[in-house]
Design an enzyme around this catalytic site. Structure first.
Site, PDB file in Angstrom:
ATOM      1  N   THR A 112       0.835  -1.200   0.000  1.00  7.01           N
ATOM      2  CA  THR A 112       0.000   0.000   0.000  1.00  7.01           C
ATOM      3  C   THR A 112       0.871   1.251   0.000  1.00  7.01           C
ATOM      4  OG1 THR A 112      -1.620  -1.251   1.197  1.00  7.01           O
ATOM      5  CG2 THR A 112      -1.908   1.107   1.197  1.00  7.01           C
ATOM      6  N   ASN A 157       0.438  -6.261  10.210  1.00  6.23           N
ATOM      7  CA  ASN A 157       0.500  -4.890   9.706  1.00  6.23           C
ATOM      8  C   ASN A 157      -0.526  -4.047  10.452  1.00  6.23           C
ATOM      9  OD1 ASN A 157       0.516  -2.561   8.235  1.00  6.23           O
ATOM     10  ND2 ASN A 157       0.193  -3.528   6.233  1.00  6.23           N
ATOM     11  N   SER A 160      -3.242  -2.789   7.693  1.00  4.92           N
ATOM     12  CA  SER A 160      -3.336  -3.795   6.642  1.00  4.92           C
ATOM     13  C   SER A 160      -4.589  -3.563   5.795  1.00  4.92           C
ATOM     14  CB  SER A 160      -3.401  -5.176   7.303  1.00  4.92           C
ATOM     15  OG  SER A 160      -3.488  -6.148   6.301  1.00  4.92           O
ATOM     16  N   SER A 161      -4.391  -3.610   4.484  1.00  5.86           N
ATOM     17  CA  SER A 161      -5.549  -3.438   3.606  1.00  5.86           C
ATOM     18  C   SER A 161      -6.337  -4.730   3.638  1.00  5.86           C
ATOM     19  CB  SER A 161      -5.100  -3.170   2.179  1.00  5.86           C
ATOM     20  OG  SER A 161      -4.003  -2.311   2.171  1.00  5.86           O
TER      21      SER A 161
END
Ligand SMILES: Nc1ncnc2c1ncn2[C@@H]1O[C@H](COP(=O)(O)OP(=O)(O)O)[C@@H](O)[C@H]1O
Ligand SMILES: [Mg+2]
Length: 1108
Positions: A112, A157, A160-161
């Protein structure tokens, strides 16, 4: 001059893995580690960028860096994501090729971030302008919005996506951004209702509760406390370095920039709040008569608030959580829900609500950022999809995610190889087939329409009868048993029968990136993604602006009995579309690697990196790249870089670059199998060859540097010398000029001196000559003059002598004649001579006397008494006679010049002298005083105007006199006026007439002989005036008064001559008696004034000082 650099300059490790020598996994990782340790997080494999997550901010994303990489060739600078972005952008802009940037890597590897860096780079380098900037801003600001709703903290993360994102940025022909389209893939919606330990729900929930104002929270019926909400995991609600409140503001701001209306934002937040409320609804069992437990809502407060937020009817929703209506073939069957089903329904609603909201957001953003429909757009796609995931327990989501990554790997292999192949064809190089692992087989295992896992799952889901995860697994075991990449305990493949790492309810797939064990549990349910129709209809009915759009299937008018497409189907479909889309574009790869599992900077875990390198197929990537030629370079830069290695190409090659490179290679005796000449590039097979070239170049550069240094030093010294020389010439020239100027001045002045001397000398010489000449001339003149003089004198002498002689003769003759005559006349002469000589002498003397007198005559003033002294005694009488005559004549002359007035004055004076001279002592002092007459200026003085006007005659005399009082001898001041006819006495102060005596009445005037001013006017006896008696008066102007009186009396026709009686004793007839006035010579006791004293009745004594 632009400095040509190369990625080979100052390289740490090897900047391009293709050049790695020897190539092994160990050396590959060692190289990554080496570079990572030196903060070189980017490394190339050809045109692919490997990005290591530094987990800290590095100073390599500054605007200066953007400028550095802008418009530079890919291999010109050290590896950087900007180089890739620049390459992609430029080939989009200049070569009209649609681009896609594929960012892969596992969760937390930095995908990202990389996608944001690419976007920000493109935004920075593409066109500028108000409109363009607005588009850029909207595109960039879509990120925070999507991240807030689609990202969450996971163990890997913090940001996090939890969805896949593909964004197409559209550009016009100039390369200015026009807009964009975002596609989202499979949001991990299970996170809404449950989060694994140590993870959080989507950021927006926390952001809303932390960042919203009290007012907003109140409107949304929310409480700031996270612990009040079942759906929020509490153990990791607060994340280090994550400021939810600040992020909320950022999100609000971003939404505004992207173009969300205020009421839209409000609606979105209401839905978020509704999800939170939904999570708080709890159920309890209620026993029914049929023995089943029916679910009931425990506490209706949350439900009520949620219904208020969504605008739904509470009862409808309440019912939907207790009953389920199944419609089949126009039949409606209503069944009750037990507590577990109710919870399932609740969670399904929450998940759907949220994921649909997310999709709506993407659609809404797209509406804002979409480009105006134009004929042709160039497109740059940025794919940031969740990375390959291997957890301990992997479920449907991981399966789907990994499938997606499998597909991406597929496209990577395809495109990379295809690109490589195309390049060789383009360049006319022979293509040798390369061995690599093609994961198409795994893709096929998953997506095959007949017997792929997804197809199988769909089949199970749609199949009537009882369908469970176990039946699904069974099916897999049967159908996929033979597949090389499918592993299951119960499969027909006997080799897994004893594999204890493979539990019974699981199956394992050998993905390209590793083996992943999937738990079959939940696959069917998640694939079905069932939301009871009662709930969707309830939602549709809600009085909320968004609900109808989010739950279109709830529209009772459009009841669709067909089952909605399964999640797997949808995903496969959208992945297919994505892949097709990507295949039309020029790919650019960023392969993200996570250096450690701790989100820590500076830690490089070899095993972890090795794992990623393996599953990302990076080694294969390198091998594929090297299978043909490890290095390629366009002819121009290649020649530019190595031309110094060959004398023929150094320093300039005049011909085409390719020929130059050929000459160069021949000269360097590079084995022919080591390189190939393409159309525009030279291909080098082995990195070793390149490095040997580089080494030789480095060596040569050193020599060149020395040479340059030598030449430069030489040049510098020479320029310095030349400068010195030039300066010396200038200085010398100036000095010479100065010296010559001085010399010239000296010569000039010396010349002037010499010249002046010479001229002087010449002049003097000339002067001398002239003088001499003049003297000569003068001498001649003199001599001649003398000579003439002598001559003349001699002549004169001669003449004189002659004349003397003649004169002497004459004289002698005259003497002789005289003697003769005298002898003749001597007898006559003696008789008459005496008388004649006497007369003659007298005549001569008289003549001389008169002539002398003429010159010594005195002045014409009658008072001048001088007279020349008499010359001869015998002229005494004549002399005094002449004096008298002259005086008389002079007086006559003097008189003849008199005017009538002056004459009258003198006549008066004369008369005065006749009267008083030698008779009265006072006279002498009066001679020098002029007779003024009108002392009072009676006609002019206004005081006496009246008195004056009383006079009928002209006033001849006006003076102030003292009238002597008989009684005491004192005087009273009176004005004395004399006219032709009378004498008037008047008061001095008033001017009043005291007495007026006609002149005929006056007989005589008496005065003394002395120097006093007393006088007595005696009146004719018997006259009218005599009644008062005589007047005894005294005046300073006595002489004048008496004289005037005398003259006037004389001129008056009818009067007799006035007698002037001068004696020291006279009688005065006062009124009654006669008084004798006697004047005596006063002694010094009387002082200087005249005093008058009455001695007795008959005597007034006036004492006159002798000096007066
Ligand atoms: N280039 C970078 N510089 C600094 N930190 C980075 C960079 N790339 C990633 N990170 C850090 O790693 C975290 C995870 O990155 P992210 O891009 O969200 O991973 P992914 O999308 O691959 O899951 C980021 O939140 C950031 O802290
Ligand atoms: Mg991400």
């Amino acid at each position: 001059m632009e400095v040509k650099t190369s990625l080979l300059d100052n390289m740490i490790g090897v900047g391009d893995m293709v050049l790695l020598e020897p190539l092994s996994e160990d050396s590959f990782i060692a190289n990554l580690r080496n570079r990572f340790d030196h903060n070189e997080i980017y490394t190339y494999i050809g045109s692919v960028v490997i990005s290591m997550n530094p987990y800290r901010s590095l100073p390599i994303f500054t605007p200066e860096k953007v400028e550095e990489y802008r418009n530079r060739n890919f291999y010109e600078l050290s590896p950087h994501i900007y180089a890739l972005a620049d390459e992609a952008y430029r080939s989009l802009r200049d070569q009209d090729k649609d681009q896609c940037i594929l960012i892969t890597g596992e969760s937390g590897a930095g995908k990202t971030e990389a996608s944001k860096l690419v976007m920000s780079y493109v935004a920075a380098v593409c066109g500028k302008g108000q409109e363009v900037n607005k588009v850029k801003e909207q595109l960039l600001q879509s990120n925070p919005v999507l991240e807030a709703f689609g990202n969450a903290k996971t163990v890997r993360n913090d940001n996090s996506s939890r969805f896949g994102k593909y964004m197409d940025i559209e550009f016009d022909f100039k390369g200015d951004p026009l807009g964009g389209v975002i596609s989202n893939y499979l949001l991990e919606k299970s996170r809404v209702v449950k989060q694994p330990r140590g993870e959080r729900n989507f950021h927006i929930f926390y952001q809303l509760l932390s960042g919203a104002s009290d007012d907003t929270l109140k409107k949304l019926k929310l409480d700031r406390d996270f612990s009040k909400y079942n759906y929020l995991s509490l153990d990791s609600a607060a994340v280090n370095g994550l400021d939810d409140a600040a992020n909320f503001r950022t999100v609000r701001n971003a939404m505004q920039i992207v173009g969300f209306m205020e009421d839209e934002v409000q609606s979105v937040l209401e839905l978020v709040a509704a999800v939170l409320k939904l999570g708080n609804i709890e159920f309890k069992p209620e026993s029914r008569c049929n023995g089943n437990d029916e679910s009931r809502i425990k506490d209706k407060n949350d439900l009520k608030e949620m219904c208020e937020l969504l605008g739904t009817e509470q009862t409808v929703l309440e019912r939907a959580f207790s009953y389920r209506t199944v419609e089949a073939k126009q039949e409606k069957v209503c069944t009750t829900l037990n507590v577990a089903q109710a919870y399932y329904a609740r969670d399904a609603l929450a998940k759907n609500l949220y994921s649909r909201l997310f999709s709506w957001l993407v659609t809404r953003i797209n509406e804002s950022i979409k480009a105006a429909p134009k004929s042709r757009h160039k497109v740059m796609g940025v794919l940031d999809i969740y990375g390959f995931e291997i957890f301990e327990e992997n479920s449907f989501e991981q399966f789907i995610i990994n499938y997606c990554n499998e597909k991406l790997q597929q496209i990577f292999i395809e495109l990379t190889l295809r690109e490589e192949q195309e390049e060789y064809i383009r360049e006319g190089i022979e293509w040798t087939n390369i061995e690599y692992f093609n994961n198409a087989i795994i893709c096929d295992l998953i997506e095959n329409h007949q017997n792929g896992i997804l197809a199988m799952l769909d089949e199970e889901c749609l199949r009537p009868g009882t369908v469970t995860d176990e039946t699904f697994l069974d099916k897999l075991n049967t159908i996929c048993a033979e597949h090389l990449h499918f592993e299951s305990r119960l499969s027909k493949s006997s080799k897994f029968l004893t594999d204890h790492s493979l539990p019974h309810n699981c199956f394992r797939i050998q993905h390209y990136a590793g083996k992943v064990l999937y738990r079959a549990e939940g696959f069917v349910d998640k694939n079905n993604d069932l939301l009871y129709r009662d709930l969707s209809q309830a939602m549709y009915k809600a009085n909320h602006s968004l609900m109808k759009q989010l739950f279109p299937e709830g529209n009772p008018a459009k009841v669709n009995l067909k089952r909605p497409p399964t999640a797997g189907f949808q995903f496969r479909h959208s992945v297919g579309t994505l892949m097709r889309n990507l295949q039309t574009k020029n790919p650019n790869y960023i392969r993200c690697i996570k250096p450690n599992d701790k989100k820590a900077s500076h830690i490089f875990t070899d095993s972890l990196v090795c794992h990623q390198v393996r599953y990302l197929g990076l080694m294969e990537n390198v091998r594929v790249r090297r299978a043909g030629y490890a290095f390629r370079q366009a002819y121009e830069p290649c020649l530019e870089r190595y031309k110094m290695l060959c004398k023929r190409t150094w320093p300039h090659w005049r011909g085409p670059a390719r020929e130059g490179v050929e000459v160069l290679m021949a000269d360097l005796t590079v084995p022919t199998e080591e390189f190939s000449y393409g159309r525009s590039k030279v291909f080098i097979r082995n990195p070793r060859t390149l490095f040997s070239l580089e080494e030789r170049r480095r060596q040569c550069l050193q020599d060149l540097a020395t040479l340059i240094q030598k030449i430069y030093r030489g040049w510098k010294c020479r320029s310095h010398f030349l400068l010195l020389k030039k300066s010396q010439i200038v200085v010398a020239a100036w000095f010479r000029r100065y010296a010559q100027q001085n010399k010239y001045k000296r010569i000039k002045s010396a010349t002037t001196v010499v010249q002046s001397y010479t001229r002087g000398w010449q002049a003097r010489k000339l002067l001398r000559e002239l003088k001499y000449q003049k003297r000569c001339e003068e001498a001649v003149t003199t001599i001649s003059a003398y000579w003439h003089g002598t001559q003349a004198r001699m002549e004169l002498r001669r003449l004189k002598q002659e004349a003397r002689n003649i004169h002497a003769v004459t004289v002698i003759w005259a003497y002789w004649q005289g003697t003769k005559v005298r002898r003749e006349y001597r007898k006559f002469f003696r008789a008459n001579a005496g008388k004649k000589i006497y007369n003659f002498t007298i005549q001569r003397i008289m003549q001389k006397y008169f002539l002398g007198l003429k010159s010594t005559m005195p002045s014409m003033s009658p008072i001048d008494k001088s007279w020349p002294v008499k010359p001869y005694l015998f002229l005494d009488g004549v002399h005094s006679d002449l004096r008298r005559i002259f005086h008389l004549w002079r007086c006559k002359k003097y008189r003849s010049e008199f005017t009538e007035e002056k004459k009258a004055v003198f006549e008066e004076k004369l008369e005065a002298s006749e009267i008083f001279k030698d008779k009265k002592a006072l006279y002498a002092s009066s001679v020098s005083q002029p007779f003024i007459g009108d002392y009072l200026e009676i006609s002019k003085n206004p005081k006496y105007q009246k008195l004056n006007s009383a006079m009928d005659e002209k006033v001849l005399l006006a003076d102030v006199v003292n009238k002597i009082n008989r009684a005491n001898g004192k005087g009273t001041a009176r004005i004395f006026l004399l006219t032709k006819n009378s004498v008037v006495l008047a008061d001095q102060k008033t001017g009043q007439v005291k007495a007026s005596v006609p002149l005929p009445d006056l007989t005589s005037v008496s005065v003394s002989t002395q120097s006093d001013g007393f006088f007595a006017l005696k009146l004719k006896e018997g006259s009218a005036s005599a009644i008062k008696g005589d007047f005894l008066l005294s005046s300073e102007h006595l002489i004048e008064i008496i004289t005037k009186l005398h003259r006037t009396g004389a001129t008056a026709a009818d009067s007799e001559q006035l007698n002037i009686d001068i004696s020291d004793e006279f009688l005065v007839q006062f009124k009654h008696d006669k008084v004798c006035v006697k004047f005596i010579q006063g002694g010094p006791k009387n002082g200087n004034s005249v005093s008058c004293k009455r001695k007795n009745n008959r005597l007034l004594e006036v004492s006159v000082p002798s000096t007066v």
